[in-house]
Design an enzyme around this catalytic site. Structure first.
Site, PDB file in Angstrom:
ATOM      1  N   GLU A   5       1.607   1.775  -6.486  1.00 61.30           N
ATOM      2  CA  GLU A   5       0.664   0.829  -5.869  1.00 61.30           C
ATOM      3  C   GLU A   5      -0.646   1.501  -5.516  1.00 61.30           C
ATOM      4  OE1 GLU A   5       3.894  -1.687  -3.303  1.00 61.30           O
ATOM      5  OE2 GLU A   5       1.866  -1.565  -2.511  1.00 61.30           O
ATOM      6  N   ASP A  19       3.740 -12.296   7.166  1.00 62.47           N
ATOM      7  CA  ASP A  19       4.977 -11.921   6.485  1.00 62.47           C
ATOM      8  C   ASP A  19       5.619 -13.223   6.019  1.00 62.47           C
ATOM      9  OD1 ASP A  19       4.849  -9.180   6.807  1.00 62.47           O
ATOM     10  OD2 ASP A  19       5.807  -9.212   8.772  1.00 62.47           O
ATOM     11  N   ARG A  48      -8.243  -6.643   0.898  1.00 61.35           N
ATOM     12  CA  ARG A  48      -7.845  -5.510   0.076  1.00 61.35           C
ATOM     13  C   ARG A  48      -6.986  -6.082  -1.032  1.00 61.35           C
ATOM     14  NH1 ARG A  48     -10.415  -1.084   0.072  1.00 61.35           N
ATOM     15  NH2 ARG A  48      -8.610   0.291  -0.250  1.00 61.35           N
ATOM     16  N   TYR A  79      -2.550 -12.183   7.733  1.00 63.52           N
ATOM     17  CA  TYR A  79      -1.577 -11.327   7.067  1.00 63.52           C
ATOM     18  C   TYR A  79      -0.164 -11.747   7.477  1.00 63.52           C
ATOM     19  CZ  TYR A  79       0.735  -7.218   5.262  1.00 63.52           C
ATOM     20  OH  TYR A  79       1.570  -6.383   4.581  1.00 63.52           O
ATOM     21  N   ARG A 120       2.526  -2.677  14.604  1.00 62.57           N
ATOM     22  CA  ARG A 120       3.805  -3.200  14.118  1.00 62.57           C
ATOM     23  C   ARG A 120       4.801  -2.101  13.742  1.00 62.57           C
ATOM     24  NH1 ARG A 120       2.464  -6.655   8.980  1.00 62.57           N
ATOM     25  NH2 ARG A 120       4.153  -5.704   7.806  1.00 62.57           N
ATOM     26  N   ARG A 161      10.974   5.329  17.514  1.00 58.16           N
ATOM     27  CA  ARG A 161      12.320   5.315  18.112  1.00 58.16           C
ATOM     28  C   ARG A 161      12.827   6.701  18.397  1.00 58.16           C
ATOM     29  NH1 ARG A 161      14.228   2.106  13.518  1.00 58.16           N
ATOM     30  NH2 ARG A 161      13.506  -0.018  13.900  1.00 58.16           N
ATOM     31  N   ARG A 214       2.160   4.073  -2.589  1.00 61.85           N
ATOM     32  CA  ARG A 214       3.617   4.171  -2.593  1.00 61.85           C
ATOM     33  C   ARG A 214       4.172   3.860  -3.973  1.00 61.85           C
ATOM     34  NH1 ARG A 214       4.458  -0.802   1.713  1.00 61.85           N
ATOM     35  NH2 ARG A 214       3.360  -2.360   0.493  1.00 61.85           N
TER      36      ARG A 214
END
Ligand code: UDP
Length: 379
Positions: A308, A358, A250, A356, A173, A177, A282
């Site tokens: 986190e 979104d 997790r 998972y 995911r 670029r 993070r």
């Protein structure tokens, strides 16, 4: 006669969308949640004027017109664009992997120079055929330098496993670029609901009876016939008392600090720590999801940050990321069979589907469920 048409277990996005559609279709619903608040993991809490994402950062992004149009009924979205930074020792990089990352890493400036380095590193990795694990996937996508500095240790912290033991799908995911573009997502639409997610979900639940701090099993034990049907958005294994064993997740623990009088602590909403120097993955500085301003547009004088930490889920922890490996996928399949045989109970949402999700796919699935259940067009 049951008192309610639907008992909806869980006041998160799935439950709230379904409740909204059911109310529109003339159904009588009761929504319960065992937490003392609505919103599920999207819940935001206002601290010092800042909407704190209590259960981790939620950035709304989608290319699905139906979902984007749907949420506009409940909130106005700001123009936040997620552009995380990554810190590896004392080096700072832009994410996702793009020309800003590459120019910082190799001192180059053109896409052609970046392409040559990455192609050479890909060739060196010599991965033939389909990548078999996350490490092979990363090396064949982006090469050794980016893998070593921005992926390997972060992923080990996040998943508690070596990159060679993880499925390639986890990082598929992430965009790569060859332009100077730090937007983390490729979607057409992106933003944060102004005033926080709790307010948005409150709007979805308007007109529906909601009871917080209520446990499903207790409620059903006291009143087994309370509703004709149940929409259950809690963990599917817990519903069956973990009779086949527990699904693995997790979990994330947050260390949140309110820093009074500090206007700007890290200069960005999200900074990933991609080495083992720090145990956390993070740090989120919540105010930057809404440009550091309150609803009247005034700059906020304080800040709130959350570190986190990722851990193996233990009973009693909040489940966050499903471990969709072979063993757990099979176990889920067994639970799904039990679920199918359960009359008048429908399992839905991230916890019910062991996916998972979104937020946007979660809403799309809830709308599909509403259409199938209620026989109406959900929009
Ligand atoms: N990832 C990484 N380095 C980063 C960010 C992400 O290696 O700085 C990898 C990591 O394996 C992670 C996956 O990409 O689990 C997906 O990251 P994403 O940001 O999509 O995860 P989320 O924000 O949902 O935790």
């Amino acid at each position: 006669m049951a008192q309610y048409d639907y008992l909806i277990v869980g006041a998160g996005l799935t439950g709230a969308v379904f409740a909204h559609e059911a109310l529109k279709a003339g159904k009588k619903c009761l929504v319960i949640d065992r937490r003392d608040h609505i919103g599920g993991n999207c819940y935001t809490e206002n601290v010092k004027g800042i909407n704190v994402h209590t259960y981790g950062a939620h950035i709304f992004h989608t290319s699905d017109d139906r979902v984007w149009n749907y949420v506009q009924q409940f909130a106005k979205f700001n123009h936040y664009v997620n552009s995380p930074m990554a810190k590896f020792h004392d080096e700072l990089y832009n994410l996702p992997f793009n020309m800003n990352t590459f120019s910082k890493m190799w001192g180059i400036s053109t896409p052609e120079e970046a392409r040559q380095i990455i192609e050479a590193q890909k060739a060196e990795a010599a991965i033939s055929g389909e990548p078999k694990n996350l490490e092979e996937q990363a090396l064949s996508l982006i090469g050794r330098d980016v893998f070593n500095k921005l992926i390997r240790e972060y992923t080990e912290k996040q998943w508690g496993k070596k990159c060679t033991e993880l499925p390639p799908s986890i990082i598929k995911r992430l965009p790569v670029r060859y332009i100077y573009d730090n937007n983390y997502f490729n979607d057409c639409y992106q933003g944060i609901p102004m005033g926080g997610y709790t307010k948005m979900i409150e709007a979805m639940l308007q007109g529906t009876e909601v009871r917080c701090a209520v446990n499903y099993k207790d409620l059903i034990a006291a009143d087994p016939d309370i509703a004709e049907r149940v929409i259950y958005t809690g963990p599917i294994d817990e519903y069956f008392d973990f009779s086949l064993g527990n699904l693995e997740w997790r979990t994330v623990r947050f260390e949140t600090e309110v820093l009074e009088g500090v206007e700007n602590w890290q200069g960005n909403a999200v900074v990933n720590y991609t080495s083992h120097d720090e145990a956390f993955t993070r740090i989120i500085e919540h105010k930057w999801f809404e440009f550091g301003k309150d609803e009247e547009g005034n700059m906020l004088p304080d800040t709130v940050i959350s570190r986190e930490y990722s851990f193996t889920w233990q009973p009693g922890d909040e489940p966050y990321y499903p471990l969709n490996d072979e063993k757990n996928t099979q176990l889920f399949e067994e639970y799904r069979k039990l679920a199918e045989a359960e009359e008048n109970v429908v399992f839905a949402g991230r916890l019910g589907a062991y996916k998972y999700y979104d937020m946007a796919p979660c809403i799309a699935a809830a709308l599909d469920l509403a259409e199938a259940e209620l026989g109406v067009k959900a929009e």
